[in-house]
Design a protein around this motif. Structure first.
Motif, PDB file in Angstrom:
ATOM      1  N   SER A 375      10.191  28.740   3.166  1.00  0.00           N
ATOM      2  CA  SER A 375      10.174  27.537   2.802  1.00  0.00           C
ATOM      3  C   SER A 375      11.561  26.770   3.151  1.00  0.00           C
ATOM      4  CB  SER A 375      10.051  27.430   1.208  1.00  0.00           C
ATOM      5  OG  SER A 375      10.026  26.080   0.621  1.00  0.00           O
ATOM      6  N   SER A 376      12.521  27.408   2.874  1.00  0.00           N
ATOM      7  CA  SER A 376      14.015  26.798   3.311  1.00  0.00           C
ATOM      8  C   SER A 376      14.081  26.501   4.867  1.00  0.00           C
ATOM      9  CB  SER A 376      15.095  27.794   2.748  1.00  0.00           C
ATOM     10  OG  SER A 376      16.286  27.141   3.091  1.00  0.00           O
ATOM     11  N   ASP A 377      13.452  27.542   5.570  1.00  0.00           N
ATOM     12  CA  ASP A 377      13.585  27.472   7.211  1.00  0.00           C
ATOM     13  C   ASP A 377      12.686  26.251   7.536  1.00  0.00           C
ATOM     14  OD1 ASP A 377      14.985  29.524   7.063  1.00  0.00           O
ATOM     15  OD2 ASP A 377      13.672  30.990   7.747  1.00  0.00           O
ATOM     16  N   THR A 378      11.728  26.152   6.870  1.00  0.00           N
ATOM     17  CA  THR A 378      10.633  24.920   7.270  1.00  0.00           C
ATOM     18  C   THR A 378      11.415  23.586   6.639  1.00  0.00           C
ATOM     19  OG1 THR A 378       8.662  26.162   6.755  1.00  0.00           O
ATOM     20  CG2 THR A 378       8.412  23.811   6.547  1.00  0.00           C
ATOM     21  N   LEU A 379      12.219  23.505   5.640  1.00  0.00           N
ATOM     22  CA  LEU A 379      12.634  22.447   5.502  1.00  0.00           C
ATOM     23  C   LEU A 379      13.975  21.943   6.269  1.00  0.00           C
ATOM     24  CD1 LEU A 379      12.826  22.531   1.595  1.00  0.00           C
ATOM     25  CD2 LEU A 379      11.682  20.815   2.841  1.00  0.00           C
ATOM     26  N   GLU A 380      14.521  23.136   6.706  1.00  0.00           N
ATOM     27  CA  GLU A 380      15.679  22.942   7.733  1.00  0.00           C
ATOM     28  C   GLU A 380      15.169  22.505   8.902  1.00  0.00           C
ATOM     29  OE1 GLU A 380      19.682  23.106   8.634  1.00  0.00           O
ATOM     30  OE2 GLU A 380      18.835  23.621   6.967  1.00  0.00           O
ATOM     31  N   LYS A 381      14.050  22.843   9.529  1.00  0.00           N
ATOM     32  CA  LYS A 381      13.459  22.259  10.612  1.00  0.00           C
ATOM     33  C   LYS A 381      13.199  20.988  10.642  1.00  0.00           C
ATOM     34  CE  LYS A 381      11.827  26.733  12.420  1.00  0.00           C
ATOM     35  NZ  LYS A 381      10.691  27.536  12.727  1.00  0.00           N
ATOM     36  N   LEU A 382      12.614  20.728   9.344  1.00  0.00           N
ATOM     37  CA  LEU A 382      12.431  19.240   9.029  1.00  0.00           C
ATOM     38  C   LEU A 382      13.468  18.404   9.023  1.00  0.00           C
ATOM     39  CD1 LEU A 382      10.277  16.848   8.283  1.00  0.00           C
ATOM     40  CD2 LEU A 382      10.468  17.619   5.874  1.00  0.00           C
ATOM     41  N   PHE A 383      14.522  18.704   8.286  1.00  0.00           N
ATOM     42  CA  PHE A 383      15.803  18.080   8.203  1.00  0.00           C
ATOM     43  C   PHE A 383      16.398  17.941   9.628  1.00  0.00           C
ATOM     44  CE2 PHE A 383      20.470  17.591   7.464  1.00  0.00           C
ATOM     45  CZ  PHE A 383      20.410  16.770   6.579  1.00  0.00           C
ATOM     46  N   LYS A 384      16.245  18.858  10.650  1.00  0.00           N
ATOM     47  CA  LYS A 384      16.781  18.546  11.704  1.00  0.00           C
ATOM     48  C   LYS A 384      16.047  17.661  12.884  1.00  0.00           C
ATOM     49  CE  LYS A 384      20.253  21.587  11.579  1.00  0.00           C
ATOM     50  NZ  LYS A 384      21.659  21.187  11.752  1.00  0.00           N
ATOM     51  N   SER A 385      14.733  17.845  12.553  1.00  0.00           N
ATOM     52  CA  SER A 385      13.866  16.761  13.255  1.00  0.00           C
ATOM     53  C   SER A 385      14.040  15.329  12.737  1.00  0.00           C
ATOM     54  CB  SER A 385      12.388  17.157  12.917  1.00  0.00           C
ATOM     55  OG  SER A 385      11.637  16.074  13.382  1.00  0.00           O
ATOM     56  N   ILE A 386      14.408  15.283  11.445  1.00  0.00           N
ATOM     57  CA  ILE A 386      14.595  13.785  10.836  1.00  0.00           C
ATOM     58  C   ILE A 386      15.645  13.295  11.335  1.00  0.00           C
ATOM     59  CG2 ILE A 386      15.005  12.518   9.116  1.00  0.00           C
ATOM     60  CD1 ILE A 386      12.833  14.076   7.316  1.00  0.00           C
ATOM     61  N   GLN A 387      16.796  14.254  11.557  1.00  0.00           N
ATOM     62  CA  GLN A 387      18.268  13.825  11.928  1.00  0.00           C
ATOM     63  C   GLN A 387      18.119  13.341  13.280  1.00  0.00           C
ATOM     64  OE1 GLN A 387      20.869  17.286  11.754  1.00  0.00           O
ATOM     65  NE2 GLN A 387      22.079  16.385  10.202  1.00  0.00           N
ATOM     66  N   ASN A 388      17.481  14.111  14.224  1.00  0.00           N
ATOM     67  CA  ASN A 388      17.297  13.613  15.572  1.00  0.00           C
ATOM     68  C   ASN A 388      16.631  12.303  15.844  1.00  0.00           C
ATOM     69  OD1 ASN A 388      18.476  15.750  16.391  1.00  0.00           O
ATOM     70  ND2 ASN A 388      16.742  17.360  16.590  1.00  0.00           N
ATOM     71  N   LYS A 389      15.652  12.225  14.982  1.00  0.00           N
ATOM     72  CA  LYS A 389      14.897  10.695  15.109  1.00  0.00           C
ATOM     73  C   LYS A 389      15.722   9.521  14.393  1.00  0.00           C
ATOM     74  CE  LYS A 389      10.193  12.857  14.798  1.00  0.00           C
ATOM     75  NZ  LYS A 389       8.923  12.944  13.950  1.00  0.00           N
ATOM     76  N   ALA A 390      16.444   9.971  13.649  1.00  0.00           N
ATOM     77  CA  ALA A 390      17.221   8.844  12.650  1.00  0.00           C
ATOM     78  C   ALA A 390      18.344   8.327  13.682  1.00  0.00           C
ATOM     79  CB  ALA A 390      18.007   9.285  11.715  1.00  0.00           C
ATOM     80  N   PHE A 391      18.889   9.186  14.361  1.00  0.00           N
ATOM     81  CA  PHE A 391      20.089   8.559  15.386  1.00  0.00           C
ATOM     82  C   PHE A 391      19.663   8.454  16.760  1.00  0.00           C
ATOM     83  CE2 PHE A 391      21.964  11.323  11.676  1.00  0.00           C
ATOM     84  CZ  PHE A 391      22.428  10.236  11.030  1.00  0.00           C
ATOM     85  N   SER A 392      18.364   8.441  16.979  1.00  0.00           N
ATOM     86  CA  SER A 392      17.926   8.039  18.220  1.00  0.00           C
ATOM     87  C   SER A 392      17.082   6.619  18.046  1.00  0.00           C
ATOM     88  CB  SER A 392      17.091   9.019  18.984  1.00  0.00           C
ATOM     89  OG  SER A 392      15.957   9.565  18.218  1.00  0.00           O
ATOM     90  N   GLY A 393      16.705   6.106  16.977  1.00  0.00           N
ATOM     91  CA  GLY A 393      16.165   5.017  16.909  1.00  0.00           C
ATOM     92  C   GLY A 393      14.639   5.184  16.607  1.00  0.00           C
ATOM     93  N   THR A 394      14.295   6.533  16.139  1.00  0.00           N
ATOM     94  CA  THR A 394      12.593   6.615  16.489  1.00  0.00           C
ATOM     95  C   THR A 394      12.291   6.990  14.982  1.00  0.00           C
ATOM     96  OG1 THR A 394      13.156   8.842  17.064  1.00  0.00           O
ATOM     97  CG2 THR A 394      12.654   7.282  18.783  1.00  0.00           C
ATOM     98  N   LEU A 395      12.985   6.844  14.091  1.00  0.00           N
ATOM     99  CA  LEU A 395      12.770   7.246  12.573  1.00  0.00           C
ATOM    100  C   LEU A 395      11.677   6.211  11.829  1.00  0.00           C
ATOM    101  CD1 LEU A 395      12.584   9.395  10.334  1.00  0.00           C
ATOM    102  CD2 LEU A 395      14.559   8.404   9.494  1.00  0.00           C
TER     103      LEU A 395
END
Length: 395
Positions: A375-395
């Protein structure tokens, strides 16, 4: 929509600190001003510190007062690249860069999340020999995307919520591990003082050999089917096969250096805090190979010892202190433990039946931990995905 980008230095005040001379007792004795060291940048917020300095220390050294709410980045040391936020006014040592953004331009929580996401880039820009460092200039030159403040706060809030879930999973894992450590002490007692009077043997009487790999320079790209573990694969005391690098083309490993389910790995070289980290392999891909800085325990007579008992013995805080004493090295950042010294280390050896009973408990608890880890690994991947979108302007 195009998001404007500015260099950090254009909207932030930055600086670094200093270390008052320890030869002058008046700088530290009865000090009341918090003095933060880079090794203390481990969590989101700095809420407690080990040392305090005096007003005279600030007057006579390069240590400067940093405002509450400022962000701190470790420029070198064991925590290089880590970011934390002050919850009180404080001073810092010279290994820390302090950052305070203009609140009319950048939300501090948004900037924290950006700097957190920038750690891999910052680490790639380190320079130097024995203790590579990030210069303050590199930090000041970071280009920060700056959407409107309302959008910055929205992004920070989303990341905060996912991070909170992520932290709760980690806390659950930590509590289960603490339960196992408490069970170990209850069953076996303190392994250093040995209050239960178990037989004492040398590690070399139990472990036939410590098997390691080779120091291999790994490329960015390769067609090799093999991956070579990094030391970070065991530093958390939990095996992580993902902490590995692709081997070079044509690499042929020693079969003994290929790790397998049931192996127990040991970090023979690392920083003072992390040397001697030990991890048990519950499962692993079949193409993972040991590096030169990791060993695996080779035990031919498992009638004497259970590896799960050994794992928790080597994870025990008091026993880890004894292991740490074996390390040597002139470098402040890297220590080594020799096979000779490790073989001579004395350890308690309880009856095998009691070890087996503990191993059963350990296996059950780790099956629960594995569920939380997934469950933690899934949340880690989600967090990284949101990070990438957030700072590329696609969130």
């Amino acid at each position: 929509m195009t998001i404007p980008v500015q260099k950090l230095s254009t909207f932030c005040k930055t600086g670094s600190g200093g270390t008052p001379s320890r030869s002058n007792n008046n700088f530290f004795e009865n000090g009341t001003i918090p003095w933060v060291k880079s090794g203390e940048l481990k969590n989101r917020y700095i809420t407690e510190i080990e040392e305090y300095i005096t007003d005279l220390a600030i007057e006579k050294s390069s240590a400067k007062l940093v405002a509450k709410g400022s962000l701190l980045i470790a420029m070198y040391g064991a925590t290089v690249g880590e970011v934390s936020q002050l919850t009180f006014d404080a001073t810092t040592n010279q290994a820390i860069c302090n950052i305070l953004p203009d609140e009319n331009i950048c939300d501090v929580n948004y900037l924290y999340r950006f700097l957190e996401a920038s750690k891999p880039y910052l680490l790639s820009r380190r320079v130097g020999g024995g203790q590579p460092n990030i210069s303050q200039g590199i930090i000041k030159d970071l280009e920060i995307p700056l959407p409107p403040l309302s959008e910055q706060r929205r992004i920070a809030s989303i990341l905060d919520k996912v991070d909170e879930l992520r932290q709760k999973r980690q806390q659950a894992i930590a509590k289960l591990d603490q339960l196992l450590q408490a069970t170990f002490i209850d069953m076996f007692g303190d392994p250093v003082s040995n209050p239960k009077g178990w037989n004492i043997v040398k590690v070399g009487n139990i472990v036939d050999e410590f098997i390691g790999g080779k120091n291999v320079e790994c490329p960015d790209e390769s067609d090799s089917p093999y991956k070579i573990l990094k030391v970070s694969a065991v530093t958390s005391k939990v095996y992580k096969s993902s902490e590995s690098k692709i081997a070079p083309n044509g690499f042929v490993p020693n079969n003994l250096a290929i790790v397998k389910k049931g192996d127990l790995l040991f970090s023979r070289a690392n920083t003072t805090e992390l040397v001697a980290a030990t991890a048990y392999i519950w499962q692993t891909p079949d193409n993972i190979v040991l590096p030169d800085k990791l060993w695996k325990f080779s035990i031919s007579d498992e009638a004497k010892v259970n590896k799960l008992y050994l794992w928790d013995l080597f994870k025990n805080t008091e026993f880890r202190n004894e292991l740490s004493k074996l390390s040597s090295g002139t470098s402040g950042s890297m220590k080594n433990i020799s096979k000779g010294k490790l073989n001579e280390l004395k350890m308690p050896l309880p009856p095998k039946e009691l070890q087996e009973k503990f191993a059963e408990i350990s296996t059950k608890l780790w099956s629960e931990i594995e569920i939380y880890k997934q469950s933690s690994d899934t949340l880690e991947k989600l967090f990284k995905s949101i990070q990438n979108k957030a700072f590329s302007g696609t969130l």
